[in-house]
Motif scaffolding. Structure first.
Motif, PDB file in Angstrom:
ATOM      1  N   ILE A  34      -3.299 -49.684  28.477  1.00  0.00           N
ATOM      2  CA  ILE A  34      -4.037 -50.198  29.636  1.00  0.00           C
ATOM      3  C   ILE A  34      -3.031 -50.760  30.631  1.00  0.00           C
ATOM      4  N   VAL A  94     -13.129 -55.294  27.689  1.00  0.00           N
ATOM      5  CA  VAL A  94     -12.344 -54.161  27.201  1.00  0.00           C
ATOM      6  C   VAL A  94     -11.965 -54.416  25.748  1.00  0.00           C
ATOM      7  N   SER A 134     -13.695 -48.437  29.317  1.00  0.00           N
ATOM      8  CA  SER A 134     -12.733 -48.082  28.274  1.00  0.00           C
ATOM      9  C   SER A 134     -13.203 -46.819  27.591  1.00  0.00           C
TER      10      SER A 134
END
Length: 394
Positions: free
Chosen positions: A136, A124, A311
């Motif tokens: 996140i 990510v 992502s």
């Protein structure tokens, strides 16, 4: 400073860099950061997410309303020397310029080094800034694994951080008034030594998992095979065709084949798609077309396929007032968009952010040939010093 960083994590064969988060090479870069801050009497804070901040406080000791600058120290596999470290080195150098002129900021200036910007270890991108800004979920971040199966949480614990403490830090973010990140330009669009970013185009990463049946390469008839490689190949070709149709870019640069034997039919293939384009609709349409190509081919070969979005970042238009102020402080410089993601783009959701670019004559990035001329790098330092001086007194 630059000479001290150049050998760290560099492959002696191809000259590419391998500075993955919390590996020995990246830890050496962190030690370098601490040393440079110590030389300047700049106290360093490490937040719960592993991001580093070195502080230059004003004479009254104020800690709020700070101007944040810096970038990251990690790299992609086989990356170039400038992507990330140039912004950190230039930040320290800009402070040296200001101090050499006898300047003292009216508000704090912080030099940041953000963790796992490239996502090369845990998948990510901009993980440190995503955690800091709340972009996140911490539970998801803790469970991310590297190629060896180690979780992000375990790696943090092994490096003296509490995995249960990661996540948003509104208290820290509230101390920053704005962010200015300097970065090498990652294409050939910039013709002047220094430019300013207008926006970051939408971009994301998707993981395709193809599950078939491992078998013998020589004794298994074609009609008896459940080979995940042909659907994977269709997905790669589909990505190129979809990008051409939609005016985007789509790249498959990482693939994992299990078991990976020359004389064995693969049992599974995992591949990562990177897609970017001028609008969210263009990118989403590209990914949908790639998925259709993958599923059609998977059905033909009796292979299962799963798709996961790892992502995604929508278009980031940098703060117009800050952008215009930066351009004015530099006496007018080119303003251009970029297709590369950055911590500044993530943090722009929480505070005004801007970016400076330093010219890249090769147009190459994420590869050993990435380059910026010394004269342009010094021009970038002077530009950043001018911007910091303006912002720290405004």
């Amino acid at each position: 400073m630059w000479a001290a960083l150049l050998p760290v994590g560099r492959d002696p064969g191809d000259g590419g860099y391998h500075r993955f988060s919390w590996t020995p090479a990246e830890l050496d870069c962190r030690a370098w950061f601490l040393d440079e801050a110590r030389r300047r009497d700049m106290p360093v804070e490490r937040d719960a997410n592993g991001n580093l901040f070195a502080w230059w406080h004003p004479e009254d000791g104020a800690r709020d309303g700070a101007v944040l600058t810096g970038s990251h120290l990690d790299s992609v596999p086989g990356g170039g020397a400038f992507d990330g470290p140039l912004g950190v080195v230039s930040a320290f150098a800009a402070i040296d310029v200001l101090r050499g002129r006898g300047a003292r900021p009216a508000r704090p200036i912080a030099v940041g080094a953000f963790a796992e910007e490239e996502g090369a270890r845990f998948g990510v991108a901009c993980l440190g800034s995503r955690l800091l800004s709340g972009a996140i979920d911490p539970a998801r971040a803790r469970a991310l694994t590297d190629a060896d199966g180690r979780t992000f949480g375990d790696v943090l614990a092994a490096n003296g951080l509490d995995p249960d403490a990661i996540g948003p830090d509104p208290g820290l973010l509230s101390r920053f008034a704005c962010l200015v990140e300097l970065h090498v330009e990652q294409g050939r669009a910039l013709e002047e030594p220094v430019g300013v970013a207008s926006a970051i185009v939408p971009h994301g990463r998707w993981r395709f998992d193809f599950a078939g049946e491992g078998n013998h390469a020589g004794t298994t008839r074609l009609e008896d095979r459940r080979d995940p490689m042909p659907p994977f190949a269709s997905m790669v070709l589909g990505a190129r065709r979809a990008a051409e149709r939609n005016g985007t870019v789509a790249t498959v640069g990482k693939v994992r084949v299990t078991p990976g034997g020359v004389n064995a039919i693969a049992s599974s293939v995992t591949a990562w798609l990177d897609a970017r384009g001028p609008s969210d609709e263009d990118v989403r349409r590209t990914v949908a077309e790639v998925e259709r190509a993958a599923r059609t081919a998977a059905s033909e070969h009796d292979v299962a396929v799963a798709l996961a979005e790892e992502s995604y970042s929508e278009v980031v238009g940098f703060d117009h007032a800050l952008r215009d102020r930066v351009v004015k402080a530099l006496g007018g410089v080119p303003v251009l968009p970029t297709g590369a993601g950055h911590d500044a783009g993530v943090l722009s959701a929480r505070l005004p952010a801007a970016m400076l670019f330093v010219r890249n004559p090769t147009g190459v990035s994420h590869a050993p040939a990435e380059h910026a001329d010394t004269e342009d790098c010094l021009a970038g330092v002077e530009a950043l010093a001018a911007v910091l001086d303006d912002l720290a007194h405004g």
